[in-house]
Design a protein around this motif. Structure first.
Motif, PDB file in Angstrom:
ATOM      1  N   SER A  74       0.820  -1.213   0.000  1.00 53.21           N
ATOM      2  CA  SER A  74       0.000   0.000   0.000  1.00 53.21           C
ATOM      3  C   SER A  74       0.851   1.259   0.000  1.00 53.21           C
ATOM      4  CB  SER A  74      -0.935   0.012   1.210  1.00 53.21           C
ATOM      5  OG  SER A  74      -1.862  -1.048   1.137  1.00 53.21           O
ATOM      6  N   PHE A  75       1.941   1.248   0.749  1.00 56.91           N
ATOM      7  CA  PHE A  75       2.828   2.411   0.802  1.00 56.91           C
ATOM      8  C   PHE A  75       3.640   2.545  -0.483  1.00 56.91           C
ATOM      9  CE2 PHE A  75       1.696   2.676   5.159  1.00 56.91           C
ATOM     10  CZ  PHE A  75       2.200   3.849   5.688  1.00 56.91           C
ATOM     11  N   ALA A  76       4.009   1.430  -1.091  1.00 57.26           N
ATOM     12  CA  ALA A  76       4.774   1.411  -2.352  1.00 57.26           C
ATOM     13  C   ALA A  76       6.012   2.300  -2.287  1.00 57.26           C
ATOM     14  CB  ALA A  76       3.876   1.790  -3.521  1.00 57.26           C
ATOM     15  N   LEU A  77       6.753   2.192  -1.192  1.00 51.32           N
ATOM     16  CA  LEU A  77       7.982   2.976  -1.046  1.00 51.32           C
ATOM     17  C   LEU A  77       9.111   2.337  -1.851  1.00 51.32           C
ATOM     18  CD1 LEU A  77       7.803   3.716   2.786  1.00 51.32           C
ATOM     19  CD2 LEU A  77       7.133   5.199   0.893  1.00 51.32           C
ATOM     20  N   PRO A  78      10.073   3.138  -2.274  1.00 54.48           N
ATOM     21  CA  PRO A  78      11.161   2.616  -3.107  1.00 54.48           C
ATOM     22  C   PRO A  78      12.293   1.972  -2.298  1.00 54.48           C
ATOM     23  CG  PRO A  78      11.431   4.969  -2.838  1.00 54.48           C
ATOM     24  CD  PRO A  78      10.143   4.596  -2.138  1.00 54.48           C
ATOM     25  N   PHE A  79      11.918   1.188  -1.281  1.00 51.25           N
ATOM     26  CA  PHE A  79      12.900   0.517  -0.434  1.00 51.25           C
ATOM     27  C   PHE A  79      12.534  -0.955  -0.320  1.00 51.25           C
ATOM     28  CE2 PHE A  79      11.550   4.447   2.027  1.00 51.25           C
ATOM     29  CZ  PHE A  79      12.450   5.305   1.413  1.00 51.25           C
ATOM     30  N   PRO A  80      13.493  -1.774   0.089  1.00 53.04           N
ATOM     31  CA  PRO A  80      13.150  -3.170   0.397  1.00 53.04           C
ATOM     32  C   PRO A  80      12.119  -3.202   1.531  1.00 53.04           C
ATOM     33  CG  PRO A  80      15.541  -2.862   0.341  1.00 53.04           C
ATOM     34  CD  PRO A  80      14.923  -1.496   0.265  1.00 53.04           C
ATOM     35  N   SER A  81      11.281  -4.215   1.555  1.00 48.46           N
ATOM     36  CA  SER A  81      10.213  -4.273   2.564  1.00 48.46           C
ATOM     37  C   SER A  81      10.759  -4.390   3.980  1.00 48.46           C
ATOM     38  CB  SER A  81       9.251  -5.420   2.268  1.00 48.46           C
ATOM     39  OG  SER A  81       9.918  -6.657   2.337  1.00 48.46           O
ATOM     40  N   ALA A  82      12.008  -4.793   4.146  1.00 48.97           N
ATOM     41  CA  ALA A  82      12.600  -4.895   5.480  1.00 48.97           C
ATOM     42  C   ALA A  82      13.035  -3.534   6.033  1.00 48.97           C
ATOM     43  CB  ALA A  82      13.804  -5.840   5.461  1.00 48.97           C
ATOM     44  N   GLU A  83      13.047  -2.506   5.203  1.00 49.97           N
ATOM     45  CA  GLU A  83      13.509  -1.180   5.644  1.00 49.97           C
ATOM     46  C   GLU A  83      12.597  -0.637   6.734  1.00 49.97           C
ATOM     47  OE1 GLU A  83      15.733   1.489   6.437  1.00 49.97           O
ATOM     48  OE2 GLU A  83      16.382   0.756   4.475  1.00 49.97           O
ATOM     49  N   MET A  84      13.220  -0.038   7.754  1.00 45.59           N
ATOM     50  CA  MET A  84      12.442   0.575   8.831  1.00 45.59           C
ATOM     51  C   MET A  84      12.849   2.016   9.111  1.00 45.59           C
ATOM     52  SD  MET A  84      14.027  -1.275  12.214  1.00 45.59           S
ATOM     53  CE  MET A  84      13.460  -0.068  13.372  1.00 45.59           C
ATOM     54  N   GLY A  85      13.852   2.509   8.363  1.00 42.75           N
ATOM     55  CA  GLY A  85      14.216   3.908   8.492  1.00 42.75           C
ATOM     56  C   GLY A  85      15.493   4.196   9.235  1.00 42.75           C
ATOM     57  N   TYR A  86      16.038   3.220   9.923  1.00 38.72           N
ATOM     58  CA  TYR A  86      17.249   3.463  10.711  1.00 38.72           C
ATOM     59  C   TYR A  86      18.423   3.778   9.791  1.00 38.72           C
ATOM     60  CZ  TYR A  86      20.926   2.864  14.164  1.00 38.72           C
ATOM     61  OH  TYR A  86      22.004   3.081  14.974  1.00 38.72           O
ATOM     62  N   GLY A  87      19.050   4.935  10.002  1.00 31.03           N
ATOM     63  CA  GLY A  87      20.227   5.316   9.229  1.00 31.03           C
ATOM     64  C   GLY A  87      19.947   5.750   7.801  1.00 31.03           C
ATOM     65  N   MET A  88      18.718   6.114   7.495  1.00 34.45           N
ATOM     66  CA  MET A  88      18.380   6.531   6.134  1.00 34.45           C
ATOM     67  C   MET A  88      19.023   7.865   5.783  1.00 34.45           C
ATOM     68  SD  MET A  88      14.390   5.643   5.479  1.00 34.45           S
ATOM     69  CE  MET A  88      14.218   4.513   4.121  1.00 34.45           C
ATOM     70  N   SER A  89      19.295   8.036   4.510  1.00 32.44           N
ATOM     71  CA  SER A  89      19.843   9.292   3.996  1.00 32.44           C
ATOM     72  C   SER A  89      18.723  10.331   3.865  1.00 32.44           C
ATOM     73  CB  SER A  89      20.467   9.058   2.623  1.00 32.44           C
ATOM     74  OG  SER A  89      19.447   8.816   1.660  1.00 32.44           O
ATOM     75  N   PRO A  90      19.089  11.607   3.742  1.00 33.37           N
ATOM     76  CA  PRO A  90      18.067  12.632   3.502  1.00 33.37           C
ATOM     77  C   PRO A  90      17.236  12.355   2.240  1.00 33.37           C
ATOM     78  CG  PRO A  90      20.088  13.674   4.219  1.00 33.37           C
ATOM     79  CD  PRO A  90      20.411  12.209   3.994  1.00 33.37           C
ATOM     80  N   ALA A  91      17.859  11.790   1.204  1.00 31.25           N
ATOM     81  CA  ALA A  91      17.104  11.462  -0.012  1.00 31.25           C
ATOM     82  C   ALA A  91      16.087  10.361   0.260  1.00 31.25           C
ATOM     83  CB  ALA A  91      18.059  11.045  -1.128  1.00 31.25           C
ATOM     84  N   ASP A  92      16.462   9.378   1.076  1.00 32.75           N
ATOM     85  CA  ASP A  92      15.519   8.316   1.433  1.00 32.75           C
ATOM     86  C   ASP A  92      14.352   8.876   2.244  1.00 32.75           C
ATOM     87  OD1 ASP A  92      17.032   6.324   0.170  1.00 32.75           O
ATOM     88  OD2 ASP A  92      18.126   5.832   2.018  1.00 32.75           O
ATOM     89  N   VAL A  93      14.664   9.757   3.182  1.00 32.71           N
ATOM     90  CA  VAL A  93      13.604  10.379   3.988  1.00 32.71           C
ATOM     91  C   VAL A  93      12.619  11.101   3.081  1.00 32.71           C
ATOM     92  CG1 VAL A  93      13.126  12.189   5.703  1.00 32.71           C
ATOM     93  CG2 VAL A  93      15.004  10.565   6.092  1.00 32.71           C
ATOM     94  N   ALA A  94      13.147  11.830   2.082  1.00 28.23           N
ATOM     95  CA  ALA A  94      12.295  12.583   1.162  1.00 28.23           C
ATOM     96  C   ALA A  94      11.420  11.671   0.310  1.00 28.23           C
ATOM     97  CB  ALA A  94      13.151  13.472   0.268  1.00 28.23           C
ATOM     98  N   ALA A  95      11.812  10.417   0.148  1.00 26.47           N
ATOM     99  CA  ALA A  95      11.055   9.479  -0.687  1.00 26.47           C
ATOM    100  C   ALA A  95       9.797   8.950  -0.005  1.00 26.47           C
ATOM    101  CB  ALA A  95      11.957   8.312  -1.098  1.00 26.47           C
ATOM    102  N   VAL A  96       9.639   9.214   1.276  1.00 24.46           N
ATOM    103  CA  VAL A  96       8.432   8.772   1.986  1.00 24.46           C
ATOM    104  C   VAL A  96       7.354   9.831   1.760  1.00 24.46           C
ATOM    105  CG1 VAL A  96       7.428   8.102   4.202  1.00 24.46           C
ATOM    106  CG2 VAL A  96       9.800   7.482   3.667  1.00 24.46           C
ATOM    107  N   ARG A  97       6.602   9.636   0.692  1.00 21.20           N
ATOM    108  CA  ARG A  97       5.535  10.556   0.290  1.00 21.20           C
ATOM    109  C   ARG A  97       4.233   9.776   0.243  1.00 21.20           C
ATOM    110  NH1 ARG A  97       6.493  15.478  -1.490  1.00 21.20           N
ATOM    111  NH2 ARG A  97       4.615  15.414  -2.759  1.00 21.20           N
ATOM    112  N   VAL A  98       3.465   9.895   1.304  1.00 19.80           N
ATOM    113  CA  VAL A  98       2.190   9.179   1.422  1.00 19.80           C
ATOM    114  C   VAL A  98       1.189  10.092   2.112  1.00 19.80           C
ATOM    115  CG1 VAL A  98       3.236   6.881   1.451  1.00 19.80           C
ATOM    116  CG2 VAL A  98       2.926   8.100   3.597  1.00 19.80           C
TER     117      VAL A  98
END
Length: 168
Positions: A74-98
């Protein structure tokens, strides 16, 4: 009150904090950041739910709500499903658009799972060692307090960012 009753009460308050942080915000508002490296409200609420989900599933020796109940799709984020956010880059943070509804729905589902785990936990289980990599080893009770503390901190941050957004 039992320890489980106290923790159920505390975890049950988290979705309301998140609802206040995301109320009436668009996807763009949820993705707003006060500077280029700051966390967004969307990322903070998502990470709160993911962190709780991952750790409760580990304690309960069960599947995560994220994958078992289709939230990852449902979220369809551009990360592996195991991702939980720990240590993410600023670009990864910006990719969470829901949208807010999805964020709150997932957090509420995780909260229900947490409640089920706590309802089934007997008093002696709080002393079970769940991680021997620390000195002293981490018990289930200490891990639950740690999970709750992390959730409260991140939702407090989301509320703070909401205040900055409202004042900009």
């Amino acid at each position: 009150m039992t320890p489980s009753d106290v923790l159920v009460e505390a975890f049950s308050r988290l979705p309301a904090i998140a609802v206040r942080a995301v109320a009436d915000l668009s996807v763009d508002d949820l993705a707003w950041r006060p500077d280029d490296e700051a966390n967004t409200i969307a990322w903070l609420v998502w990470h709160t739910a993911r962190g709780q989900d991952v750790q409760i599933a580990d304690l309960a020796a069960s599947d995560q709500v994220w994958t078992a109940d289709g939230w990852a799709e449902s979220f369809a984020l551009p990360f592996p499903s195991a991702e939980m956010g720990y240590g993410m880059s600023p670009a990864d943070v910006a990719a969470v658009r829901v949208d807010a509804e999805l964020l709150i729905g997932y957090l509420e589902a995780v909260t229900l799972r947490t409640r089920g785990y706590l309802d089934d936990l007997d008093g002696a289980s709080y002393d079970d060692v769940v991680d021997e990599a620390w000195d002293p080893p981490v018990t289930a009770g200490a891990r639950l307090v740690s999970i709750l503390n992390d959730c409260v901190q991140h939702l407090g941050q989301a509320s703070y960012v909401r205040g900055l957004l409202d004042r900009r």
